[in-house]
Structures are given as C-alpha cells and as structure tokens.
Design a protein around this motif. Sequence first.
Motif, PDB file in Angstrom:
ATOM      1  N   ASP A  70      13.125  37.203 -21.028  1.00 34.09           N
ATOM      2  CA  ASP A  70      14.199  37.860 -20.291  1.00 34.09           C
ATOM      3  C   ASP A  70      15.083  38.673 -21.229  1.00 34.09           C
ATOM      4  N   HIS A  76      14.950  45.124 -18.912  1.00 37.60           N
ATOM      5  CA  HIS A  76      13.712  44.354 -18.704  1.00 37.60           C
ATOM      6  C   HIS A  76      12.680  45.083 -17.842  1.00 37.60           C
ATOM      7  N   VAL A  77      13.097  46.076 -17.052  1.00 36.43           N
ATOM      8  CA  VAL A  77      12.085  46.833 -16.302  1.00 36.43           C
ATOM      9  C   VAL A  77      11.357  47.780 -17.262  1.00 36.43           C
ATOM     10  N   THR A  80       8.842  45.873 -18.972  1.00 37.03           N
ATOM     11  CA  THR A  80       7.651  45.674 -18.137  1.00 37.03           C
ATOM     12  C   THR A  80       6.757  46.906 -18.190  1.00 37.03           C
ATOM     13  N   TRP A 121      19.994  48.229 -10.097  1.00 32.03           N
ATOM     14  CA  TRP A 121      19.128  47.069  -9.857  1.00 32.03           C
ATOM     15  C   TRP A 121      19.641  46.379  -8.590  1.00 32.03           C
ATOM     16  N   TYR A 128      18.500  49.827 -14.138  1.00 29.46           N
ATOM     17  CA  TYR A 128      17.192  49.722 -14.805  1.00 29.46           C
ATOM     18  C   TYR A 128      16.572  51.108 -14.923  1.00 29.46           C
ATOM     19  N   VAL A 165       8.833  40.488 -14.530  1.00 26.67           N
ATOM     20  CA  VAL A 165       8.995  41.207 -13.264  1.00 26.67           C
ATOM     21  C   VAL A 165       7.633  41.160 -12.565  1.00 26.67           C
ATOM     22  N   THR A 169       7.196  43.910  -7.069  1.00 29.67           N
ATOM     23  CA  THR A 169       8.519  44.475  -7.322  1.00 29.67           C
ATOM     24  C   THR A 169       8.426  45.635  -8.307  1.00 29.67           C
ATOM     25  N   TYR A 170       7.615  45.480  -9.357  1.00 26.92           N
ATOM     26  CA  TYR A 170       7.482  46.563 -10.334  1.00 26.92           C
ATOM     27  C   TYR A 170       7.041  47.853  -9.645  1.00 26.92           C
ATOM     28  N   ASP A 215       9.051  37.440 -10.978  1.00 30.19           N
ATOM     29  CA  ASP A 215      10.224  37.761 -10.148  1.00 30.19           C
ATOM     30  C   ASP A 215       9.872  38.821  -9.111  1.00 30.19           C
ATOM     31  N   GLU A 216      10.142  38.502  -7.858  1.00 31.38           N
ATOM     32  CA  GLU A 216       9.859  39.455  -6.773  1.00 31.38           C
ATOM     33  C   GLU A 216      11.089  39.700  -5.890  1.00 31.38           C
TER      34      GLU A 216
END
Length: 772
Positions: A70, A76-77, A80, A121, A128, A165, A169-170, A215-216
């Motif tokens: 995290d 964090h996006v 990803t 976000w 993000y 992520v 969601t991504y 995470d969704e």
Amino acid sequence: MTAKSAAAAARATVYGYPRQGRNRELKKAVEGYWQGRVGADALRSTAAGLRRSTWRQLADAGLHEVPTGDFSYYDHVLDTTVMVGAIPKRHRAAVDADALGGYFAMARGTQEVAPLEMTKWFDTNYHYLVPELGPGTVFTADSAKQVAELTEALALGLSARPVLVGPVTYLLLAKPAPGVPAGFEPLTLLEALLPVYAEVLADLRAAGAEWVQLDEPALVQDRTPAELQAAERCYRVLGGLTDRPKLLVASYFDRLGDALPVLAKAPVEGLALDFTGAAAANLDALAAVGGLPGKRLVAGVVDGRNVWINDLSKSLSTLGTLLGLADRVDVAASCSLLHVPLDASAERDVEPQIRRWLAFARQKTAEVVTLAEALARGTGSVTAELAANRADLASRAGSPITRDPAVRARAAAVTDADTRRSQPYAERSAAQRARLGLPLLPTTTIGSFPQTGGLRRARADLRAGRLGTGGYEERIEAEIQEVISFQETTGIDVLVHGEPERNDMVQYFAEQLTGCLATRHGWVQSYGTRYVRPPILAGDVSRPEPMTVRWTSYAQSLTERPVKGMLTGPVTMLAWSFVRDDQPLADTARQVALALRDEVADLEAAGTAVIQVDEPALRETLPLRAADRAAYLAWATEAFRLTTTGVRPDTQIHTHMCYAEFGDIVQAIDDLDADVISLEAARSHMQVARELAAHGYPREAGPGVYDIHSPRVPGADEAADLLRTGLKAIPAERLWVNPDCGLKTRGWPETRAALENLVAAARTVRSELPAS
Ligand SMILES: Nc1nc2c(c(=O)[nH]1)N[C@@H](CNc1ccc(C(=O)N[C@@H](CCC(=O)N[C@@H](CCC(=O)N[C@@H](CCC(=O)O)C(=O)O)C(=O)O)C(=O)O)cc1)CN2
Ligand SMILES: [Zn+2]
C-alpha cells in the motif's frame, strides 16, 4: 461453522496506512529527489525506513496481519499501472532508462511529455493517476514492488497481506489513451489483464503470501449488468487458479448493492465489507444472500474516513450479528487509513478533553485491535477500554460545543425566502452592469496568486514567534500591493487580492470559525507530495468576527477597479473537512452557510461589489450511488444560496468549480443562482461551455482558457482560439475570460506571462465582435 469458532479466530487488520511519516519525511525526500538534493538510494532508504517503522508500530499495537504494497512514492494506482506494465508509449523510454525517474515522469510530466491525467479517488480528496489504455495495450507482469515489500515485512517476522488494486476497479478507473476513440471501453481488456494478475499472485505466493487482498471499490458504484458480469468472470478465473494465495476481495466507501451476491458466490476465500455510514446496508444485504458460508469476512466497522472515536459497543453488536454469517470474522477499519492523519496524540493544541474524542490512524488501529480482542475473548477482556470509550462518547455528546442554542435557533428559523435573491436574474444583471461598467469579455482570475516559499516562511516565522503580528501583516500587505499593481498594469478588469494570507482555502476559514478545530500535524495526502490538514468540524459553527474583510478592503483601497471578495463555500468547507457524525450533513452545512452569509454581508457593507464563493468540491461529494444524489444536491445547493442570496441586486455573486466533469450536475450549477461561474475547461477545449449551452444555462460563465495545473504558458493565440470556441456556445454578453483555477501552485514568471497572454486574447477577440 459456528458463531463461537468464528469469534475465537477473530483477527485485527487494516488495508493501508498513511505513507508520509510523522514529520512528512516522505514528502521531503521525494521533493528533495526532484530538486536533485536527495539521491535515489537515499530516497529508497527513507521509504524503506518509513515502511519498517509503520509495520512495527502496527504489530506492536496488536494488529495480527499488516498490509503490504500500500506504500507509494506518489500514488497506488500509478503503482498498479507499473505492476501490469501499462506504461503509456510516450513514457516508455524514460521508464526503461530509469525506473524511478520514469515513474515520476508519468506522474508529473516533463518538458517533453505530458503526465497521466489526475482525478479524484471516488468521493475522497485523494487524487490518483488515470491509467491510459487502448485496444493495443499489452499487459506484462512486474511484481517486483509487491514482492519486495512483502519480503521486507516477512523478514520482520510479521504476518503480512499484500494489498492490490483489483483488476475490475483498475479497468473501470482507466480512460482511453490519447488517440484512442472515446467509445473504447477499458473493461474489454479484462481477459488480457487476468493472466498478468495470475502471474503476480503466483509470485506473491512464492514469496510467502498466505492471503492477498484485491481492492474493488468501483463495485460500490452503480454498475451495469455487463460490468457485474465482468466482476463475476474476473473472480471465477482468479479463484480457479491453482497456484495462488487465498484471495480477499475488498470493497469500501459504500454498500456493494448488486455486486454483493456476485462476490458472495465467487470462488474466493474472503470478502472485506464496509459497515459504516451508508455502507451499513451491507449488513442486511449479507443476511439476505445467506451470509458467506465457508468464507472469511473482514468487517470494516471502524470508519476509516473520519476522525471520531468509534462507538465500540455499537460495533460489537454489528460484529455479533456478523458472527452468524461467515466462517470467520475479522475486524478492520472501513477503508485504508490513508484518508486520516497519523496520530491524534500529536495535537497538543487541542484541548485534552476534546482530543479524547478523536481517533486518527494510530487510534483507529487500537480500536480495531480492541474490537478483535473483545470478539475473540469476550467483552470481559476489554472492560477498561469499553468503559473509557463510553465516558468519551458521553463527554462529546454532552459538550456545550456540540450545542450552541443561538446557532440552532438561527438555523431553525431559516425560511425559503432566505435562500432566494430578491430580484430575478435579468434585473440583477442590469443593475450589476450599471454599477460595474465592465467591457464585453471581462477578464478576471480565480483568486490565489503564487503562494511563494517566502509567504509560507513568513507564516512559519509568525507561528514560531520569530515574526510579530505587525511584521506579518506588513508582509501580507506588501504582497497584496504587488498583486494589485500587477493586475492593473496587465489590464485585468475584475481584480483579486491574491489570498497570500491563506495557508489553505478551507483551513484558513476553519481556523476562524467557532466549532471548528484546526490541526498542527494532521496532514493527509491529497496528491503526490501535496498534503492538506483538513479541519475538524466538531461543534455548532458560528463566526465571531469578519474573516476576510480586512484584506479585501485593503486591496480595494489600492485601486479604482473592482476587487472581488473571495470565500470558500459551505459544501467545500464540509467536503474538505472532517465533519461531525452526530447530525445530518445538511444541518452542518446550514450552520456553515449562515456564518458565511454574515461574511458576505460584511464584505458588501465594506463596499465590495463582486463576491466569489468557491465550490470546487460540489461535484466530488456527489454520492457514489445515484439513488442518494437528489437529497445531497438539494441541501448542497440550498446551503450555497443561503450563503449568497442576502445581497443587494447590484452585488455580483460569482462561484467557481474545478477538478470535475460537470455534465451530470449542470442542473445543480443552475440551481446555485450565481450571477457568474468560472469553470475548469482549458484541457477539455471548452466542453463545459457546450454543456452549459445545451442545458440553456441563462447566466454568465467563464470557462477557463489557461490550464493552471501545468507549468506550460498558453500563447495569446491559443487562448484566443479557446475564447472563439467558447463564443460558439455562450454569447459575448455572458462570457468571461479567466484561467481554470487559482494560481497558488504556479510561479510568478509563468503567471505573469500567462495572464498577459490572456488579456491580449480577450482584446483580440473583443475587436472581432460585431459592433452593437
Ligand atoms: N483543502 C484543500 N483541498 C484541495 C485543494 C485545496 O486547495 N485545499 N485543492 C485541490 C488539490 N489539492 C491540493 C492540496 C494541497 C496543496 C498544497 O499546496 N499543499 C501544501 C501545504 C499547504 C499548507 O498548508 N501550507 C501551510 C503550511 C506549509 C508548511 O508546510 N510549512 C512548513 C514551514 C514553511 C516553510 O519553511 O516552507 C512547516 O510547517 O513545516 C502554509 O502555507 O502556511 C503542501 O503539501 O506542501 C495544493 C493542492 C483539491 N483539494
Ligand atoms: Zn479551482
């Protein structure tokens, strides 16, 4: 499963933690790296030290499972995007040459290449970096960061759970890359993305992960059947892998709704659900689908987005109900603790009694541990904690700051007439024209001018006692003189004082309102290395004294041209603060609106003919579920009107919004009944002007012609072209010329050049208008 065995196994965990460190060490190291003062190795070692000390603290506090992955240097996006290899073409060379430098180039851009777009976000004040995808995107797995951070935590002897992520969601957060047709749907890339996640999951398992969290949060928004089907497909595929850790699919920020049955049936080992606020509806919904037999349920019962202590007894009762619904129930905060400050005990200036009502990340972690303990061993094991919690809740409920009879009486007496201007727009508009005598296409700015290091240092010196109040005020006056004289010389029509006295557009007001607490160390990441200290709206709100009149009047005394008064609106005050949870938001908004209404009246009485009330957060706080939106917009627009409608017809009310797509709130923008609105529009080539026109928006508008989020200076020709585009949608009598937003994050040289070009563009386009 039995409720008893589900309880006995209860463990405490969180999904993420503030990244910056006690003294914003990460911000300082990253900014130092950008300036070339800190080497890459020093930056890496600062970051590793912060991660280590965070994990140790979490474990020492009694957390059973710490999150890894995290952490982020920026977002964090974006991490990803690196993990799945979706580096935009224009950044490929920079990333290949130097991974860290290339990472920051994607985040911030360089002279040569534009950064990724940045956006909110969900409904938080965290931003993000938007993934850019297209039909040609080729994903490749890069699990290095996730594996390295897991390995670090395991080396400390801790039980650790990587947090990623999730793929759905991504993709739902992504946008078509530049050049890809707007109709392209990133979700169509799911089949290509899943093998990459499969590889990362296998790598994490090989590195020792027992569980991995996906995470969704996008699944708490209204989703189409096709999107729900994609979620179903995603977890059927990932669940069916043989070489993988156990999967925990997490959702937060709202209820899962139609996505709950989909995830409940998915072949994964656990779900993490939010049970706070509107997401409490998850409780009944979970019972309705027959619970999660055979699965692990992680119950987010401690609000991860607000700063109030938890009602432990109430949470225990929720947890008690959940015990019958899953194989194993663990306790967590509702979402990552990224959205709250680090440690309430650092707030030495907050009265100790009030400090006991507050729970920042560290205190929330302790609450989660207490609840897990109570679940596993019975409430008898936490008697002292429960007693202290009851006393603190009672102290808050009974405190005079939460109930000011005068404020309540005034709020209760508000009538519909108090929220309406005394005259219709056409009459006001004529009166304002007569009073202000502005040219067609009048020029103005959004309020702030560069917030220089010198200004910030002066404020730090004032606080530390190195500079007296008199010296500080002289410094601010000198800045205002500069800003006014620059605007006069440049030929701007409606001037501003530049907001040099404001540390932040929300905090500045909160510091002066009764019922609001400001923090000294309560930093929360807004984007990258930019942080805010959200105030805490703790009690009934009132305004003991004027807050801005001194500076606006001083500025007006220096010029014959109108100086625009500048306030932050009630909706944005709430959105960028921590709000009280013991009364409806609508009630708090009305109190703030009444305090601001007094400020508007005082500005008007001091001779201010133009007053701007900023509402950049109106769109951001729009509820994630469409069903909740009408109620929100009703109180939000009413609060704005209550703030602004007490003025004379010839006083011109402006508002301003930025950082958002406005298409779905045009009606609400109209309902504000402001005389003039300025909006961010440069990057979207005045799209909002067309949206306003399509709606039949009847009043004046200034779609921005200068993108202030970029150091780039637009040429006069470029600004003139944007104005001509604007004129196709909005007639010259109702079109204003202004930048997208305030100039506080810009430097003086670019500000000077850009505003000179903006004025030149307005003159050129004026000269092209047919003589009337
Ligand atoms: N609340 C809020 N939310 C918002 C925005 C906004 O303006 N306000 N804008 C949007 C984008 N978000 C933003 C968020 C932060 C910043 C920003 O510039 N933050 C500054 C801090 C601003 C601040 O509070 N400044 C204080 C204190 C500054 C400080 O760090 N002082 C030093 C000492 C001063 C020095 O020597 O430089 C210290 O205390 O250690 C002041 O000016 O007084 C930062 O992270 O660097 C910009 C945009 C959306 N959300
Ligand atoms: Zn703005």
